[in-house]
Scaffold this active site. Structure first.
Site, PDB file in Angstrom:
ATOM      1  N   SER A  44     -12.447 -16.909   4.400  1.00 52.98           N
ATOM      2  CA  SER A  44     -13.246 -17.856   4.330  1.00 52.98           C
ATOM      3  C   SER A  44     -13.497 -18.195   3.035  1.00 52.98           C
ATOM      4  O   SER A  44     -13.912 -17.507   1.824  1.00 52.98           O
ATOM      5  CB  SER A  44     -14.580 -17.643   4.943  1.00 52.98           C
ATOM      6  OG  SER A  44     -15.565 -18.873   4.977  1.00 52.98           O
ATOM      7  N   ALA A  45     -13.664 -19.519   2.517  1.00 56.15           N
ATOM      8  CA  ALA A  45     -14.101 -19.864   1.286  1.00 56.15           C
ATOM      9  C   ALA A  45     -15.595 -19.636   1.005  1.00 56.15           C
ATOM     10  O   ALA A  45     -16.094 -19.884   0.051  1.00 56.15           O
ATOM     11  CB  ALA A  45     -13.664 -21.532   1.167  1.00 56.15           C
ATOM     12  N   GLU A  95     -27.565 -25.296   7.308  1.00 53.81           N
ATOM     13  CA  GLU A  95     -26.148 -25.756   7.417  1.00 53.81           C
ATOM     14  C   GLU A  95     -25.966 -26.575   8.660  1.00 53.81           C
ATOM     15  O   GLU A  95     -26.797 -26.507   9.585  1.00 53.81           O
ATOM     16  CB  GLU A  95     -25.107 -24.604   7.114  1.00 53.81           C
ATOM     17  CG  GLU A  95     -25.184 -23.684   8.322  1.00 53.81           C
ATOM     18  CD  GLU A  95     -24.022 -23.052   8.667  1.00 53.81           C
ATOM     19  OE1 GLU A  95     -22.886 -23.798   8.964  1.00 53.81           O
ATOM     20  OE2 GLU A  95     -23.699 -21.933   8.623  1.00 53.81           O
ATOM     21  N   ASP A 120      -5.926 -15.548   5.919  1.00 55.90           N
ATOM     22  CA  ASP A 120      -6.927 -16.057   6.220  1.00 55.90           C
ATOM     23  C   ASP A 120      -8.399 -15.492   5.772  1.00 55.90           C
ATOM     24  O   ASP A 120      -9.042 -14.413   6.205  1.00 55.90           O
ATOM     25  CB  ASP A 120      -7.122 -16.300   7.788  1.00 55.90           C
ATOM     26  CG  ASP A 120      -8.115 -17.323   8.339  1.00 55.90           C
ATOM     27  OD1 ASP A 120      -9.103 -17.896   7.330  1.00 55.90           O
ATOM     28  OD2 ASP A 120      -8.470 -17.753   9.185  1.00 55.90           O
ATOM     29  N   LYS A 170     -15.372 -30.782   9.341  1.00 57.76           N
ATOM     30  CA  LYS A 170     -16.089 -29.526   8.587  1.00 57.76           C
ATOM     31  C   LYS A 170     -15.737 -29.310   7.329  1.00 57.76           C
ATOM     32  O   LYS A 170     -14.593 -29.489   6.751  1.00 57.76           O
ATOM     33  CB  LYS A 170     -15.280 -28.367   9.559  1.00 57.76           C
ATOM     34  CG  LYS A 170     -15.509 -27.053   9.153  1.00 57.76           C
ATOM     35  CD  LYS A 170     -15.011 -25.960  10.071  1.00 57.76           C
ATOM     36  CE  LYS A 170     -15.041 -24.378   9.217  1.00 57.76           C
ATOM     37  NZ  LYS A 170     -14.494 -23.497  10.118  1.00 57.76           N
ATOM     38  N   VAL A 173     -21.113 -22.648   5.178  1.00 50.03           N
ATOM     39  CA  VAL A 173     -22.124 -21.770   4.414  1.00 50.03           C
ATOM     40  C   VAL A 173     -21.552 -22.115   2.675  1.00 50.03           C
ATOM     41  O   VAL A 173     -22.369 -22.389   1.882  1.00 50.03           O
ATOM     42  CB  VAL A 173     -21.687 -20.356   4.636  1.00 50.03           C
ATOM     43  CG1 VAL A 173     -22.286 -19.436   3.567  1.00 50.03           C
ATOM     44  CG2 VAL A 173     -22.669 -20.215   5.900  1.00 50.03           C
ATOM     45  N   LYS A 176     -19.621 -12.844  10.554  1.00 56.97           N
ATOM     46  CA  LYS A 176     -19.473 -12.942  12.003  1.00 56.97           C
ATOM     47  C   LYS A 176     -18.372 -11.914  12.404  1.00 56.97           C
ATOM     48  O   LYS A 176     -17.440 -11.343  11.696  1.00 56.97           O
ATOM     49  CB  LYS A 176     -18.757 -14.044  12.283  1.00 56.97           C
ATOM     50  CG  LYS A 176     -19.565 -15.277  12.238  1.00 56.97           C
ATOM     51  CD  LYS A 176     -19.130 -16.613  12.859  1.00 56.97           C
ATOM     52  CE  LYS A 176     -18.627 -17.548  11.490  1.00 56.97           C
ATOM     53  NZ  LYS A 176     -19.522 -18.150  10.752  1.00 56.97           N
TER      54      LYS A 176
HETATM   55  N1  PSU Z   1     -22.739 -19.183  11.752  1.00 60.22           N
HETATM   56  C1  PSU Z   1     -22.987 -19.233  12.877  1.00 60.22           C
HETATM   57  N2  PSU Z   1     -22.161 -20.231  13.245  1.00 60.22           N
HETATM   58  C2  PSU Z   1     -21.082 -20.965  12.629  1.00 60.22           C
HETATM   59  C3  PSU Z   1     -21.066 -20.515  11.063  1.00 60.22           C
HETATM   60  C4  PSU Z   1     -21.897 -19.515  10.872  1.00 60.22           C
HETATM   61  O1  PSU Z   1     -23.743 -18.673  13.714  1.00 60.22           O
HETATM   62  O2  PSU Z   1     -20.558 -21.826  13.036  1.00 60.22           O
HETATM   63  C5  PSU Z   1     -20.224 -21.404  10.316  1.00 60.22           C
HETATM   64  C6  PSU Z   1     -20.506 -21.468   8.909  1.00 60.22           C
HETATM   65  O3  PSU Z   1     -20.450 -22.757   8.631  1.00 60.22           O
HETATM   66  C7  PSU Z   1     -19.397 -20.745   8.019  1.00 60.22           C
HETATM   67  C8  PSU Z   1     -18.308 -21.097   8.746  1.00 60.22           C
HETATM   68  O4  PSU Z   1     -19.430 -21.302   6.848  1.00 60.22           O
HETATM   69  O5  PSU Z   1     -18.727 -20.830   9.930  1.00 60.22           O
HETATM   70  C9  PSU Z   1     -17.146 -20.234   8.495  1.00 60.22           C
HETATM   71  O6  PSU Z   1     -15.850 -21.070   8.756  1.00 60.22           O
HETATM   72  P1  PSU Z   1     -14.469 -20.553   8.210  1.00 60.22           P
HETATM   73  O7  PSU Z   1     -14.340 -19.074   8.811  1.00 60.22           O
HETATM   74  O8  PSU Z   1     -13.330 -21.417   8.851  1.00 60.22           O
HETATM   75  O9  PSU Z   1     -14.801 -20.332   6.870  1.00 60.22           O
HETATM   76 MN    MN Z   2     -10.369 -19.721   7.477  1.00 63.32          MN
END
Ligand code: PSU
Ligand code: MN
Length: 330
Positions: free
Chosen positions: A156-157, A41, A154, A102, A122, A175
């Site tokens: 994630s998609a 990614e 909140d 993003k 992702v 995470k």
């Molecule tokens: N893993 C990492 N660093 C990142 C991400 C994943 O070590 O920055 C990114 C991925 O692209 C994941 C995104 O899809 O964070 C999630 O963002 P959100 O919580 O806004 O969906």
């Molecule tokens: Mn989010």
């Protein structure tokens, strides 16, 4: 580079739309020669790691994939065009340009139509990789359910995208800034398969143990390749397989430092009114700046280890099953 239009199919029956996908020369060649390919990614590069380390790390990730027997396909959008296998100068652009968007799945059409430069999450990377017939994808940690999601909604998609995308995602769990337990519950509801690599515990990204068991443990690239083959035979429409690859405990971020930094980051979020897709980059950047780069080192180790394992899985998969669940012609 070789242009070709394919349908973005997120399961065997649904089609999200048609996008022009451009294959990088190295990926086009690998596909022709039937060589294993690993999807990578670009949100990590543009929004997850600080400049200028991000460019160095992006290159190290690709090199790690090569060193472990596969061809890297970093995915992103350049001038409205989705690229599977960004060339080095394009990665450099996404690592250093201002205003790189993003992109989750819902953003792809708007970004394509407006000629945007974008880094794929992702969710979007999986959808595009699966559409391109790539069955293995390496990242750091998945997105998931945020703490206090019961009030903020909140989530994630990444989760809903993985529910409909047949691909193996090698990650260090979700995470650790997230609600890990709630995320595992949602993955179960959404039908996303979850296994630990060499462990029954779900990893916690910066920390080795995320605090929860998983039902399945898989122990070798060959075993995961066998799961991919079984998936091709038994469940073409199924979702992703999330493979949690934990850091060894002596390589994790000190758990006390982790908890302290996270608590601080969460209160800063509230104070600065950060919401939506800015939340994850904000928290990661808080970690990297306030741990004196320790979390950055850990984040890089996570990604490189996942890239190595993903490459070994892709190399172990027989070409017929290299894409999980289905493959596209040509
Ligand atoms: N893993 C990492 N660093 C990142 C991400 C994943 O070590 O920055 C990114 C991925 O692209 C994941 C995104 O899809 O964070 C999630 O963002 P959100 O919580 O806004 O969906
Ligand atoms: Mn989010």
């Amino acid at each position: 580079m070789k242009g070709r239009t394919v349908a973005i199919v997120t399961d065997s029956t649904r089609q999200l739309g048609r996008f022009s996908i451009r294959y990088g020369e190295h990926v086009a060649r690998a596909r022709r020669d039937g060589r294993p390919v690993v999807a990578l990614e670009s949100t990590i590069i543009s929004h997850g790691l600080p400049h200028p380390d991000n460019l160095r790390v992006a290159r190290e990730i690709e090199q790690t994939v090569r060193d472990n027997g596969a061809v890297p396909a970093t995915i992103g959008m350049i001038g409205g065009e989705l690229v599977v296998g960004l060339e080095d100068h394009q990665i450099e652009h996404l690592a250093s340009a201002e205003g790189v968007a993003k992109l989750s799945v819902r953003d792809l059409a708007i970004a394509a139509a407006t000629g945007a430069d974008g880094a794929t999450t992702v969710a979007a990377t999986s959808a595009v990789a699966a559409a391109a017939g790539i069955g293995v994808f390496a990242t750091g940690g998945l997105g998931g359910v945020h703490r206090e999601a019961n009030a903020t909604f909140d989530e994630s998609a990444d989760l809903t995208a993985l529910a409909r995308t047949p691909i193996v995602v090698v990650c260090a769990g979700v995470k650790s800034i997230l609600d890990v337990g709630a995320t595992l519950e949602r993955l179960e509801t959404l039908g996303v398969a979850v296994a630990g690599y060499g462990t029954h515990r779900f990893p916690g990204f910066f920390i080795t143990d995320g605090g929860f068991d998983v039902d399945w443990q898989l122990d070798s690239p060959e075993q995961i390749a066998a799961v991919m083959a079984a998936r091709a035979d038994h469940g073409a429409g199924a979702g992703a397989l999330v493979l949690g690859n934990p850091l060894p405990t002596d390589e994790q971020l000190d758990p006390a430092l982790h908890d302290h930094t996270l608590a601080e980051g969460l209160s800063l979020l509230a104070r600065h009114g950060v919401t939506g897709k800015a939340v994850t980059p904000f928290l990661l950047s808080h970690f990297h700046s306030s741990t004196d780069g320790k979390s950055l080192e850990v984040n890089v180790r996570i990604i490189l280890r996942n890239a190595a394992l993903a490459a070994r899985i892709a190399a172990a998969a027989t070409p017929a099953h290299a894409a999980l669940g289905f493959s596209l012609p040509g």
